[in-house]
Design a protein around this motif. Structure first.
Motif, short mmCIF file in Angstrom:
data_model
loop_
_atom_site.label_atom_id
_atom_site.label_comp_id
_atom_site.label_asym_id
_atom_site.label_seq_id
_atom_site.Cartn_x
_atom_site.Cartn_y
_atom_site.Cartn_z
N THR A 298 -48.40 36.94 76.67
CA THR A 298 -47.85 37.22 78.00
C THR A 298 -47.02 38.49 77.92
OG1 THR A 298 -46.08 35.70 77.40
CG2 THR A 298 -47.81 34.82 78.83
N VAL A 299 -47.18 39.35 78.92
CA VAL A 299 -46.45 40.62 78.95
C VAL A 299 -45.73 40.73 80.30
CG1 VAL A 299 -46.60 43.13 78.72
CG2 VAL A 299 -48.32 41.68 77.62
N PHE A 300 -44.41 40.89 80.23
CA PHE A 300 -43.61 41.09 81.45
C PHE A 300 -43.54 42.59 81.72
CE2 PHE A 300 -38.84 41.15 82.88
CZ PHE A 300 -39.21 41.43 84.19
N LEU A 301 -44.11 43.02 82.84
CA LEU A 301 -44.03 44.42 83.25
C LEU A 301 -42.72 44.59 84.02
CD1 LEU A 301 -47.67 45.14 84.52
CD2 LEU A 301 -46.75 45.24 82.19
N GLN A 302 -41.75 45.23 83.37
CA GLN A 302 -40.43 45.39 84.00
C GLN A 302 -40.33 46.76 84.66
OE1 GLN A 302 -36.88 44.98 81.47
NE2 GLN A 302 -36.02 43.74 83.12
N VAL A 303 -39.84 46.77 85.89
CA VAL A 303 -39.74 48.00 86.68
C VAL A 303 -38.41 47.98 87.42
CG1 VAL A 303 -40.80 49.26 88.61
CG2 VAL A 303 -42.26 48.10 86.96
N GLU A 304 -37.76 49.14 87.48
CA GLU A 304 -36.48 49.24 88.19
C GLU A 304 -36.66 48.92 89.68
OE1 GLU A 304 -33.44 49.80 86.99
OE2 GLU A 304 -34.40 49.76 85.03
N PRO A 305 -35.65 48.26 90.28
CA PRO A 305 -35.76 47.87 91.69
C PRO A 305 -36.07 49.05 92.63
CG PRO A 305 -33.71 47.05 90.75
CD PRO A 305 -34.42 47.76 89.66
#
Ligand SMILES: Nc1ncnc2c1ncn2[C@@H]1O[C@H](COP(=O)(O)OP(=O)(O)O)[C@@H](O)[C@H]1O
Ligand SMILES: O=C(O)C1=C[C@@H](OP(=O)(O)O)[C@@H](O)[C@H](O)C1
Ligand SMILES: [Mg+2]
Length: 175
Positions: free
Chosen positions: A97-104
């Motif tokens: 599983t990969v969490f794609l994190q992006v700034e708000p």
């Protein structure tokens, strides 16, 4: 056997990166929302309005179990998928599983132009949209952060950025 789940908020790039990444690795690409739309011959918006969010989540869980049977796949989840039932544990048990994190702020700019296809965002003003994103990220982070890998996906604005992200994701996953 390879089975990779991409998770993260709406607009994080699950569909965009999933498509490019699967092509690069010669894996089958499955977008959970598209799979649901084809299986039911209805859009996500139609399913939300006919069944309500709870009804959609039940169907989404069933479809997640269907797609998780496939092998050598990249599966892009919906933004809410990890946050209902035991879906996060289930995905962790079935694959990477990969969490794609992006700034708000980046999510805001992406979703501002793409909100009408997303029933949870349609018709919100700019201020409402930004507040909604920030609150949802806080609520959802405890689920997203259970992913086995964390990947920063702030730069997906053109072909070369997408290719650079595909290369970094490959390194991260050792593929
Ligand atoms: N360069 C861009 N400019 C504006 N919007 C973009 C750009 N790239 C992607 N988007 C929008 O941001 C969203 C992110 O992509 P998508 O892969 O659909 O995310 P997810 O599947 O995680 O919701 C898309 O809805 C797309 O329309
Ligand atoms: O975050 C959410 O709750 C949702 C995200 C959508 O998928 P994307 O993240 O691919 O936009 C889609 O499943 C539905 O509109 C609900
Ligand atoms: Mg998507």
């Amino acid at each position: 056997m390879t089975r990779i789940f991409l998770i993260g908020y709406m607009g994080a790039g699950k569909t965009t990166l999933g498509k490019a990444f699967s092509r690069e690795l010669g894996l089958t690409f499955i977008d959970l929302d598209w799979y649901i739309e084809e299986r039911f011959h209805k859009t996500v918006q139609q399913l939300f309005s006919e069944r309500g969010e709870q009804g959609f989540r039940e169907l989404e869980q069933k479809m997640l179990h269907e797609v998780a049977e496939f092998e050598d796949v990249v599966i892009s989840a919906g933004g809410g998928t990890p946050c209902f039932f035991d879906n996060m544990d289930y995905m962790n048990a079935c694959g990477d599983t990969v969490f794609l994190q992006v700034e708000p702020e980046v999510l805001f700019h992406r979703l501002k132009v793409a909100k009408q296809q997303r029933p949870l965002l349609a018709n919100k003003s700019d201020e409402e949209l930004m507040n909604f994103i920030c609150e949802a990220l806080q609520k959802r982070h405890p689920f997203y952060s259970q992913a086995k890998f964390l990947f920063r996906a702030d730069e997906l604005e053109d072909k070369s950025q997408i290719q650079a992200s595909v290369d970094s994701l490959r390194k991260l996953l050792d593929k």
